[in-house]
Design a protein around this motif. Structure first.
Motif, short mmCIF file in Angstrom:
data_model
loop_
_atom_site.label_atom_id
_atom_site.label_comp_id
_atom_site.label_asym_id
_atom_site.label_seq_id
_atom_site.Cartn_x
_atom_site.Cartn_y
_atom_site.Cartn_z
N ILE A 72 0.88 -1.16 0.00
CA ILE A 72 0.00 0.00 0.00
C ILE A 72 0.91 1.20 0.00
O ILE A 72 1.74 1.35 0.90
N THR A 73 0.78 2.05 -1.01
CA THR A 73 1.68 3.20 -1.10
C THR A 73 0.95 4.47 -1.47
O THR A 73 0.03 4.45 -2.30
N ASP A 74 1.36 5.54 -0.85
CA ASP A 74 0.89 6.86 -1.26
C ASP A 74 1.45 7.11 -2.66
O ASP A 74 2.53 6.63 -3.00
N VAL A 75 0.71 7.83 -3.47
CA VAL A 75 1.19 8.17 -4.81
C VAL A 75 2.29 9.22 -4.71
O VAL A 75 3.34 9.10 -5.34
N ARG A 76 2.06 10.25 -3.92
CA ARG A 76 3.02 11.35 -3.80
C ARG A 76 3.93 11.11 -2.60
O ARG A 76 3.50 11.20 -1.46
#
Length: 143
Positions: A72-76
């Motif tokens: 799960i990763t933030d885009v920015r």
């Protein structure tokens, strides 16, 4: 204090469908959001590996000897965006499932991107929304 990107924890009970052996790599640079997500996911029995940025996530994944079921990763993110993080991780862990978090209405990358709207969790979100997105992603075929 809760971040403006979050809603307070709602009353999510442990999910008997969660497999305690499942491991999630969480990449989020905002500590408040990361703490919220770790709390929600650990309460459901997931093992969580944490990283604040892409290079840390890649190093963590390379060191981790077990299976990583989901990233799960933030885009920015600082240094490299979440898409680049997932692309790099998949070089070492092909078929790795991913969920992208964003507060921006960016949709998926340029036309022809391998990422669809089902791969995104939009901020702000509640713990119930996070957990549903995780369940959906873990059940999705990586093709």
């Amino acid at each position: 204090p809760a971040s403006s990107s979050l809603n307070v924890l709602d009353d999510s009970k442990p999910d008997p469908r969660a497999d305690a052996s499942q491991t999630i790599l969480l990449v989020e640079d905002e500590e408040t959001i990361r703490r919220f997500m770790v709390s929600c996911l650990e309460a459901q029995g997931f093992t969580i590996l944490e990283a604040a940025h892409g290079p840390e996530a890649i190093a963590t994944a390379l060191r981790y000897p077990g299976i990583i079921d989901l990233v799960i990763t933030d885009v920015r993110l600082p240094e490299m965006d979440g898409f680049a993080v997932v692309d790099a991780l998949r070089q070492h862990r092909p078929g790795l499932r991913a969920v992208f978090i964003s507060g921006d209405a960016i949709g998926n990358r340029e036309s022809g991107s391998p990422y669809s709207n089902s791969d995104f969790l939009w901020k702000p979100f509640k713990s119930s929304g996070l957990l549903q997105k995780v369940r959906d992603a873990l059940q999705r075929d990586t093709g």
